[in-house]
Write a protein that holds these residues in place. Structure first.
Motif, short mmCIF file in Angstrom:
data_model
loop_
_atom_site.label_atom_id
_atom_site.label_comp_id
_atom_site.label_asym_id
_atom_site.label_seq_id
_atom_site.Cartn_x
_atom_site.Cartn_y
_atom_site.Cartn_z
N ARG A 131 12.62 -4.38 9.70
CA ARG A 131 11.06 -4.36 9.69
C ARG A 131 10.72 -3.26 8.66
NH1 ARG A 131 6.74 -6.87 11.59
NH2 ARG A 131 7.71 -7.74 12.95
N ASP A 132 11.32 -2.04 8.81
CA ASP A 132 11.07 -0.83 7.99
C ASP A 132 11.56 -1.39 6.50
OD1 ASP A 132 9.80 1.75 7.55
OD2 ASP A 132 12.06 2.28 7.35
N ALA A 133 12.69 -1.91 6.27
CA ALA A 133 13.23 -2.17 5.28
C ALA A 133 12.49 -3.16 4.34
CB ALA A 133 14.74 -2.54 5.40
N LYS A 134 12.04 -4.38 5.09
CA LYS A 134 11.04 -5.44 4.59
C LYS A 134 9.92 -4.57 3.96
CE LYS A 134 12.97 -9.09 7.36
NZ LYS A 134 12.46 -10.11 8.31
N ARG A 135 9.41 -3.77 4.82
CA ARG A 135 7.94 -3.10 4.50
C ARG A 135 8.17 -2.33 3.12
NH1 ARG A 135 6.27 1.64 4.57
NH2 ARG A 135 7.72 2.54 6.03
N ARG A 136 9.59 -1.61 2.77
CA ARG A 136 9.46 -0.80 1.48
C ARG A 136 9.75 -1.70 0.51
NH1 ARG A 136 12.72 2.36 5.13
NH2 ARG A 136 14.55 1.49 4.50
N VAL A 137 10.57 -3.01 1.01
CA VAL A 137 10.46 -3.86 -0.20
C VAL A 137 9.29 -4.50 -0.64
CG1 VAL A 137 11.35 -6.22 -0.70
CG2 VAL A 137 13.04 -4.61 0.36
N ARG A 138 8.39 -4.80 0.31
CA ARG A 138 7.07 -5.14 -0.15
C ARG A 138 6.44 -4.34 -1.16
NH1 ARG A 138 6.99 -7.01 5.22
NH2 ARG A 138 6.01 -5.47 5.99
N VAL A 139 6.66 -3.02 -0.55
CA VAL A 139 5.78 -1.69 -1.45
C VAL A 139 6.33 -1.54 -2.80
CG1 VAL A 139 5.46 0.74 -1.49
CG2 VAL A 139 5.33 -0.56 0.63
N ALA A 140 7.81 -1.79 -2.80
CA ALA A 140 8.39 -1.76 -4.32
C ALA A 140 7.56 -2.92 -5.09
CB ALA A 140 9.88 -1.92 -4.09
N GLU A 141 7.74 -4.26 -4.36
CA GLU A 141 7.33 -5.41 -5.18
C GLU A 141 5.87 -4.99 -5.67
OE1 GLU A 141 7.86 -8.47 -2.63
OE2 GLU A 141 9.95 -8.74 -3.08
N ARG A 142 5.18 -4.62 -4.92
CA ARG A 142 3.56 -4.24 -5.44
C ARG A 142 3.63 -3.27 -6.52
NH1 ARG A 142 2.46 -4.77 0.29
NH2 ARG A 142 2.72 -2.51 0.49
N SER A 143 4.54 -2.26 -6.44
CA SER A 143 4.71 -1.33 -7.58
C SER A 143 5.21 -2.01 -8.63
CB SER A 143 5.45 -0.16 -7.09
OG SER A 143 5.71 0.85 -8.19
N VAL A 144 6.07 -2.71 -8.43
CA VAL A 144 6.57 -3.33 -9.92
C VAL A 144 5.52 -4.53 -10.59
CG1 VAL A 144 8.35 -5.26 -10.68
CG2 VAL A 144 9.03 -3.26 -9.18
N LYS A 145 4.85 -5.19 -9.57
CA LYS A 145 3.87 -5.94 -10.16
C LYS A 145 2.67 -5.11 -10.82
CE LYS A 145 4.41 -9.48 -6.95
NZ LYS A 145 3.66 -10.49 -5.92
N ARG A 146 2.15 -3.94 -10.39
CA ARG A 146 1.26 -3.01 -10.81
C ARG A 146 2.01 -2.60 -12.28
NH1 ARG A 146 0.48 -1.03 -5.53
NH2 ARG A 146 1.96 0.71 -6.11
N ARG A 147 3.31 -2.18 -12.48
CA ARG A 147 3.75 -1.70 -13.92
C ARG A 147 3.82 -2.85 -14.64
NH1 ARG A 147 7.32 0.74 -11.41
NH2 ARG A 147 9.01 -0.88 -11.75
N GLU A 148 4.19 -4.03 -14.36
CA GLU A 148 4.05 -5.31 -15.29
C GLU A 148 2.75 -5.54 -15.62
OE1 GLU A 148 5.88 -8.38 -12.67
OE2 GLU A 148 8.01 -7.75 -13.40
N ARG A 149 1.86 -5.49 -14.79
CA ARG A 149 0.48 -5.80 -15.50
C ARG A 149 -0.01 -4.69 -16.54
NH1 ARG A 149 -0.76 -7.18 -9.64
NH2 ARG A 149 -1.47 -5.06 -9.42
#
Length: 344
Positions: free
Chosen positions: A91-109
């Protein structure tokens, strides 16, 4: 059924047994309480009256204590389940993945915004350049194919001997031509009939003015002829005629009298490059070759010049010697070597 986080209540046999014991004990306590707090009376006529009451001020019964104990156990096991769930590495790994995905999306924007701004700036630059090129093209087309920018005014400057009105009249053939298409060749053809013009310059001033600046030829040598003197410039071009020899234009003798000889070309260039003093004092020029140019000054002093090397230095030496030797009756000065002049 297995709940998220790894907590499975249905498969815990120990928990099931405890729940059964608690439920049985709670049921027995409730039955005893009900039996002790209710009284049955047999009334006359076979009627039965039952009175039930609950004293709210009485101390907690055994059933209440058991229920509280059971609820406390449930809460404790729920807290333990939550702790186990938070400690799950998946679960902790999945949470970190979700945080990383949100960071990537913000950088792409942010990158999309940046590249969109760069694209807008590039389009603006292209529009500016295109507008400038289009404007220049329209200006050229208007100047070439319309009479708006055709030659209507002609000005002539720099003349001393020639009449500027006569020169401008000769240039009138260029009137009506597009100003941008007037070339030096066109002006040269119009001025071919004026040998006195040595060189010229052309200036075009929109919308319709043509300015021609001329430089006339300067006579440097005079040849004596019938009825006067014929004047020539340094290129051997006849400049004109004069009844009297002009000052600063010496009379040619010996080989200098032939405008086609090297002696004439060397002597003419020397005289052209001389300053007014001593040029205005020269009355005759002669030479037997290009290295043997000689002058005769006013007063009869003969000057041996040699060739045109170091003309300005020789001229400065000659001026100083004439000033210092004017009272000594000098008849000959040799300045062919400006570092070692000779006189007698």
């Amino acid at each position: 059924m297995k709940r998220p986080g790894g907590f499975d209540a249905g498969l815990d046999p120990d928990l099931t047994g405890r729940q059964a014991d608690v439920m049985q004990t709670a049921s027995e306590a409730v039955s005893e309480t009900a039996a002790g707090s209710s009284e049955n009376h047999v009334l006359t006529g076979g009627e039965t009256e039952q009175e039930s009451f609950v004293d709210s001020s009485a101390p907690p019964t055994a059933s209440t204590a058991v229920a509280k104990a059971w609820l406390g156990g449930v809460v404790q096991r729920g807290s333990q389940a939550l702790e186990a769930r938070s400690a799950d590495p998946l679960r902790d790994a999945k949470r970190r993945v979700r945080v990383a995905e949100r960071s990537v999306k913000r950088r792409e924007r942010r990158e999309r915004k940046r590249f969109s701004a760069a694209g807008r700036r590039k389009r603006i630059r292209i529009a500016i350049v295109g507008g400038t090129v289009l404007g220049l093209a329209l200006f050229v087309l208007i100047g070439v194919f319309t009479p708006i920018m055709s030659v209507r005014n002609i000005e002539v400057t720099g003349t001393s001997t020639l009449d500027p009105a006569v020169v401008a009249e000769q240039l009138a053939t260029l009137e009506g031509q597009p100003l941008a298409l007037v070339s030096k060749d066109d002006v040269f053809q119009a001025l071919e009939g004026f040998p006195l013009i040595e060189r010229f310059g052309v200036e075009l001033i929109p919308p319709s003015t043509l300015i021609v600046r001329v430089q006339e030829r300067t006579p440097v040598i005079a040849l004596k002829g019938d009825g006067g003197f014929t004047l020539y410039d340094a290129a051997g071009v006849q400049v004109g005629t004069a009844a009297e020899r002009p000052a600063g234009v010496p009379l040619a003798n010996e080989q200098v009298s032939d405008v086609t000889t090297p002696a004439f070309a060397e002597a003419a260039r020397i005289i052209r490059d001389l300053p007014a003093d001593p040029r205005n004092k020269i009355v005759e020029v002669s030479a037997k070759g290009a290295q043997d140019v000689r002058f005769k000054l006013e007063g009869g002093v003969e000057v041996f010049w040699g060739n045109r090397d170091r003309t300005q230095a020789k001229a400065a030496v000659l001026v100083k010697m004439l000033a210092s030797l004017q009272d000594r009756g000098v008849s000959y000065i040799d300045v062919s070597s400006s570092e070692a002049p000779v006189f007698r």
